[in-house]
Design a protein around this motif. Structure first.
Motif, PDB file in Angstrom:
ATOM      1  N   LYS A  39       0.551  -1.061  -0.047  1.00  0.00           N
ATOM      2  CA  LYS A  39       0.312  -0.153  -0.293  1.00  0.00           C
ATOM      3  C   LYS A  39       1.073   1.626   0.206  1.00  0.00           C
ATOM      4  CE  LYS A  39      -3.589  -2.787  -0.389  1.00  0.00           C
ATOM      5  NZ  LYS A  39      -4.534  -2.578  -1.156  1.00  0.00           N
ATOM      6  N   ASP A  40       0.464   2.368  -0.666  1.00  0.00           N
ATOM      7  CA  ASP A  40       0.781   3.887  -0.063  1.00  0.00           C
ATOM      8  C   ASP A  40       1.099   4.610   0.703  1.00  0.00           C
ATOM      9  OD1 ASP A  40       1.346   3.450  -3.442  1.00  0.00           O
ATOM     10  OD2 ASP A  40      -0.511   4.720  -3.997  1.00  0.00           O
ATOM     11  N   ALA A  41       0.097   3.806   1.177  1.00  0.00           N
ATOM     12  CA  ALA A  41      -0.072   4.558   3.121  1.00  0.00           C
ATOM     13  C   ALA A  41       1.270   3.275   3.841  1.00  0.00           C
ATOM     14  CB  ALA A  41      -1.011   4.995   3.460  1.00  0.00           C
ATOM     15  N   GLY A  42       2.397   3.378   3.794  1.00  0.00           N
ATOM     16  CA  GLY A  42       3.026   2.802   5.016  1.00  0.00           C
ATOM     17  C   GLY A  42       3.622   3.467   6.069  1.00  0.00           C
ATOM     18  N   LEU A  43       5.018   2.784   6.274  1.00  0.00           N
ATOM     19  CA  LEU A  43       5.909   2.416   6.854  1.00  0.00           C
ATOM     20  C   LEU A  43       5.626   4.408   7.710  1.00  0.00           C
ATOM     21  CD1 LEU A  43       9.131   1.180   7.073  1.00  0.00           C
ATOM     22  CD2 LEU A  43       7.827   1.321   9.131  1.00  0.00           C
ATOM     23  N   ARG A  44       6.075   5.556   6.875  1.00  0.00           N
ATOM     24  CA  ARG A  44       6.260   6.402   7.367  1.00  0.00           C
ATOM     25  C   ARG A  44       5.307   7.383   7.573  1.00  0.00           C
ATOM     26  NH1 ARG A  44      10.077   9.286   2.012  1.00  0.00           N
ATOM     27  NH2 ARG A  44       8.462   7.108   0.753  1.00  0.00           N
ATOM     28  N   THR A  45       4.030   7.082   6.672  1.00  0.00           N
ATOM     29  CA  THR A  45       2.506   7.710   6.869  1.00  0.00           C
ATOM     30  C   THR A  45       2.073   7.198   8.247  1.00  0.00           C
ATOM     31  OG1 THR A  45       2.125   8.057   4.333  1.00  0.00           O
ATOM     32  CG2 THR A  45       0.246   7.861   5.846  1.00  0.00           C
ATOM     33  N   HIS A  46       2.077   6.315   8.741  1.00  0.00           N
ATOM     34  CA  HIS A  46       1.781   6.016  10.027  1.00  0.00           C
ATOM     35  C   HIS A  46       1.992   6.052  10.438  1.00  0.00           C
ATOM     36  CE1 HIS A  46      -0.967   3.070   7.006  1.00  0.00           C
ATOM     37  NE2 HIS A  46      -1.865   3.400   8.122  1.00  0.00           N
ATOM     38  N   ALA A  47       3.220   5.985  10.631  1.00  0.00           N
ATOM     39  CA  ALA A  47       4.319   6.950  11.642  1.00  0.00           C
ATOM     40  C   ALA A  47       4.409   8.488  11.803  1.00  0.00           C
ATOM     41  CB  ALA A  47       5.978   6.266  11.644  1.00  0.00           C
ATOM     42  N   LEU A  48       4.008   9.129  10.948  1.00  0.00           N
ATOM     43  CA  LEU A  48       3.972   9.923  11.030  1.00  0.00           C
ATOM     44  C   LEU A  48       2.869  10.614  11.602  1.00  0.00           C
ATOM     45  CD1 LEU A  48       5.612  11.171   7.976  1.00  0.00           C
ATOM     46  CD2 LEU A  48       6.645  12.198  10.508  1.00  0.00           C
ATOM     47  N   VAL A  49       1.907  10.131  11.104  1.00  0.00           N
ATOM     48  CA  VAL A  49       0.739  10.226  11.789  1.00  0.00           C
ATOM     49  C   VAL A  49       0.062  10.139  13.328  1.00  0.00           C
ATOM     50  CG1 VAL A  49      -1.314   9.590  11.476  1.00  0.00           C
ATOM     51  CG2 VAL A  49      -0.812   9.813   9.169  1.00  0.00           C
ATOM     52  N   LEU A  77      -8.513  16.352  16.350  1.00  0.00           N
ATOM     53  CA  LEU A  77      -7.648  15.680  16.421  1.00  0.00           C
ATOM     54  C   LEU A  77      -8.346  14.280  15.165  1.00  0.00           C
ATOM     55  CD1 LEU A  77      -4.353  14.857  15.324  1.00  0.00           C
ATOM     56  CD2 LEU A  77      -4.175  14.032  17.918  1.00  0.00           C
ATOM     57  N   ALA A  78      -8.564  13.779  16.400  1.00  0.00           N
ATOM     58  CA  ALA A  78      -9.721  12.000  15.516  1.00  0.00           C
ATOM     59  C   ALA A  78     -10.792  13.025  14.522  1.00  0.00           C
ATOM     60  CB  ALA A  78     -10.633  12.120  16.941  1.00  0.00           C
ATOM     61  N   GLN A  79     -11.125  14.018  14.794  1.00  0.00           N
ATOM     62  CA  GLN A  79     -12.110  14.259  13.670  1.00  0.00           C
ATOM     63  C   GLN A  79     -11.251  14.943  12.025  1.00  0.00           C
ATOM     64  OE1 GLN A  79     -14.967  17.503  14.016  1.00  0.00           O
ATOM     65  NE2 GLN A  79     -16.644  17.143  12.439  1.00  0.00           N
ATOM     66  N   ALA A  80     -10.601  15.369  11.987  1.00  0.00           N
ATOM     67  CA  ALA A  80      -9.247  16.253  11.390  1.00  0.00           C
ATOM     68  C   ALA A  80      -8.518  15.112  10.666  1.00  0.00           C
ATOM     69  CB  ALA A  80      -8.736  17.102  11.302  1.00  0.00           C
ATOM     70  N   ILE A  81      -8.405  13.517  11.099  1.00  0.00           N
ATOM     71  CA  ILE A  81      -7.340  12.893  10.561  1.00  0.00           C
ATOM     72  C   ILE A  81      -8.480  12.159   9.433  1.00  0.00           C
ATOM     73  CG2 ILE A  81      -7.428  11.053  12.208  1.00  0.00           C
ATOM     74  CD1 ILE A  81      -5.030  11.695  10.945  1.00  0.00           C
ATOM     75  N   GLY A  82      -9.993  12.233   9.528  1.00  0.00           N
ATOM     76  CA  GLY A  82     -11.327  11.018   9.417  1.00  0.00           C
ATOM     77  C   GLY A  82     -10.597  12.161   6.896  1.00  0.00           C
ATOM     78  N   SER A 140      -3.436   4.443  13.054  1.00  0.00           N
ATOM     79  CA  SER A 140      -2.905   4.619  13.585  1.00  0.00           C
ATOM     80  C   SER A 140      -2.522   6.583  14.578  1.00  0.00           C
ATOM     81  CB  SER A 140      -1.930   5.103  12.504  1.00  0.00           C
ATOM     82  OG  SER A 140      -0.597   5.131  12.936  1.00  0.00           O
ATOM     83  N   ALA A 141      -3.613   6.958  14.077  1.00  0.00           N
ATOM     84  CA  ALA A 141      -3.949   8.609  15.134  1.00  0.00           C
ATOM     85  C   ALA A 141      -4.276   8.113  15.662  1.00  0.00           C
ATOM     86  CB  ALA A 141      -4.743   9.521  13.809  1.00  0.00           C
ATOM     87  N   SER A 142      -5.172   7.556  16.375  1.00  0.00           N
ATOM     88  CA  SER A 142      -5.720   7.090  17.576  1.00  0.00           C
ATOM     89  C   SER A 142      -5.290   6.842  18.290  1.00  0.00           C
ATOM     90  CB  SER A 142      -7.060   5.601  18.160  1.00  0.00           C
ATOM     91  OG  SER A 142      -8.232   6.196  16.747  1.00  0.00           O
TER      92      SER A 142
END
Length: 154
Positions: A36-46, A80-85, A111-113
């Motif tokens: 998937k495109d959203a991987g290590l960096r995306t999830h770690a940064l989120v 934050l929970a709303q914006a991550i959507g 990941s944000a949660s």
């Protein structure tokens, strides 16, 4: 003059943000394995961002309370929970009546949660949530491959 905005020790901050980052990396690793495109960096940064915002909100709350003011850090967490959507929704697309990347969008939101929970230093809750989250992402994927779950989403 503003009071010192740091209500936590450096050790507290490292634990909180480190736990958030580590959980995001683990979740992102699973997505990387799936190509998937959203991987290590995306999830770690989120996760790190959510942990940072939560830690900051709680720290500022402690400072404001110490100075006799009132504040509500739950508003920051709710926002934050709303914006991550919006970020998660950007990973979803429809092609020929097939919806793609729902699981990736859900994993970004998760990941944000976990970042929020780590930022709040709720480490028992974090461990339990990660256990359930990884079970959903890994074990249920294996059941899908075996044709036992009836779900073929990704």
């Amino acid at each position: 003059m503003l009071p010192d905005a740091t209500a936590f020790t450096l050790g507290d901050i490292i634990w909180r943000l480190g736990a958030a980052t580590l959980c995001g990396l683990v979740l992102g690793l699973e997505r990387e394995w799936r190509g998937k495109d959203a991987g290590l960096r995306t999830h770690a940064l989120v996760a790190l961002s959510a942990g940072l915002i939560t830690t900051s909100a709680l720290s500022l709350y402690a400072v404001v309370r110490r100075e006799g003011g009132t504040a509500d850090p739950l508003r920051v967490i709710q926002g934050l929970a709303q914006a991550i959507g919006f970020i998660a929704a950007g990973t979803i697309f429809v092609a020929r009546r097939n919806v793609k990347n729902l699981t990736t969008a859900a994993s970004i939101w998760f990941s944000a949660s976990v970042g929020i929970v780590a930022g709040a230093a709720q480490f028992t809750l974090l461990a339990v949530a990660m256990g359930f989250g990884l079970t959903i992402l890994v074990v249920l994927r294996l059941l899908d491959r075996l044709g036992l779950s009836g779900s073929a989403e990704e």
